[in-house]
Design an enzyme around this catalytic site. Structure first.
Site, short mmCIF file in Angstrom:
data_model
loop_
_atom_site.label_atom_id
_atom_site.label_comp_id
_atom_site.label_asym_id
_atom_site.label_seq_id
_atom_site.Cartn_x
_atom_site.Cartn_y
_atom_site.Cartn_z
CE LYS A 6 -3.09 2.73 2.87
NZ LYS A 6 -3.67 2.90 4.22
N GLY A 47 -8.30 9.34 9.76
CA GLY A 47 -8.64 9.44 11.17
C GLY A 47 -9.75 10.41 11.52
CB ALA A 82 -8.22 7.58 4.74
N GLY A 83 -10.99 8.00 6.30
CA GLY A 83 -12.08 8.96 6.50
C GLY A 83 -13.42 8.38 6.86
CG ASN A 93 -5.94 1.19 11.73
OD1 ASN A 93 -4.75 1.08 11.49
ND2 ASN A 93 -6.39 0.84 12.93
CB THR A 94 -8.91 5.57 13.11
OG1 THR A 94 -7.58 5.75 12.64
CG2 THR A 94 -9.11 6.39 14.38
#
Length: 268
Positions: free
Chosen positions: A106, A167, A193-194, A215-216
């Site tokens: 990635k 995040g 992301a986001g 992830n987050t």
């Protein structure tokens, strides 16, 4: 829209087939046990890990963490998180290939250390170098159509646009651009992301995106294991909704029951 049935529907990246359309990050979990349980619940296609910036938690560093990743029995997608130059990204990718014995990478090349926005000026060159070096590159990028097309032009067989900065958990910040991107590009698109809520994952999957990477949103939730399951279910629900074909939106109310037998003044 794809005509494949849900039972036969699989994510295909660089010729490899995956049964899940969810990819899961491995940093910032409360403990290795919680990470392991979340992965077991979500059954992701791949888990991501960084050699440079895995986390400040001691459980996320050292040989024991890398051994845990191997024990998860899920393909590892190394990433170049934290890299600010092309050379850093290439060197980190080459190190990751040795550590994890995989050509998958990635590609993250950060241009702004506050928003963690990808370096759109140098990302294409970095991707091109890695592809020539035999890597199967999944580039993290913005939702910019021209940038994504250039990444495809140099050989990326999939791209990973953000929905919002890493995040933030805001969900799709620019729905128009993301939907245009989906309409114009024929390669797999994985939203990276986001995303903060399962409904965000369901939404982008309903638009026709091929997968999501989280992830987050999972690791920092109050119950990461349950949240991992919720995202897995939402991702599949969005995909099924896309394949099923949603009804056309109407500007006025439409009766959902037959008008036969209703008083004449209710008829148009």
């Amino acid at each position: 829209m794809s005509t494949s049935t849900p039972a036969a529907d699989s994510l295909v990246l660089y010729g490899q087939t995956f049964q899940s359309r969810l990819l899961l990050g491995t940093s910032r979990y409360p403990s290795p046990a919680v990470l392991e349980a979340a992965v077991a619940r979500a059954k992701p296609a791949m888990v991501t890990a960084s050699l440079r910036r895995q986390g400040s938690n001691a459980a996320e560093t050292g040989a024991s963490f890398w051994e845990l990743l191997r024990q998860l029995n899920v393909p590892v997608l190394p990433n170049t998180a934290g890299c600010m130059t092309i050379q850093e990204a290439v060197t980190t990718a080459q190190m990751a290939r040795e550590v994890f014995d995989t050509p998958w990478i990635k590609l993250e090349l950060i241009g702004d250390d506050y928003t963690l926005q990808p370096d759109t000026l140098n990302l294409v060159e970095a991707a091109s170098l890695l592809i020539k070096d035999g890597f199967q590159v999944l580039p993290y990028c913005t939702e910019d159509l021209v940038l994504c097309q250039r990444l495809v032009d140099v050989g990326c067989q999939a791209v990973m646009p953000w929905a919002a900065p890493i995040g933030t958990g805001r969900g799709p910040a620019n729905p128009y651009a993301m939907q245009v991107l989906r309409e114009r590009l024929d390669v797999p698109l994985i939203v990276d992301a986001g995303l903060g809520r399962p409904s965000h994952a369901c939404q982008v999957m309903e638009w026709g995106f091929d997968g999501v990477l989280l992830n987050t949103a999972v690791a920092l939730s109050e119950d990461p294991v349950r949240m991992a399951g919720a995202f897995a279910d939402a991702t599949q629900a969005g995909r099924d909704g896309y394949l099923a074909g949603a009804m056309a939106e109407q500007t006025a109310a439409q009766p959902s029951t037959p008008v036969l037998g209703t008083p004449f003044w209710h008829h148009d």
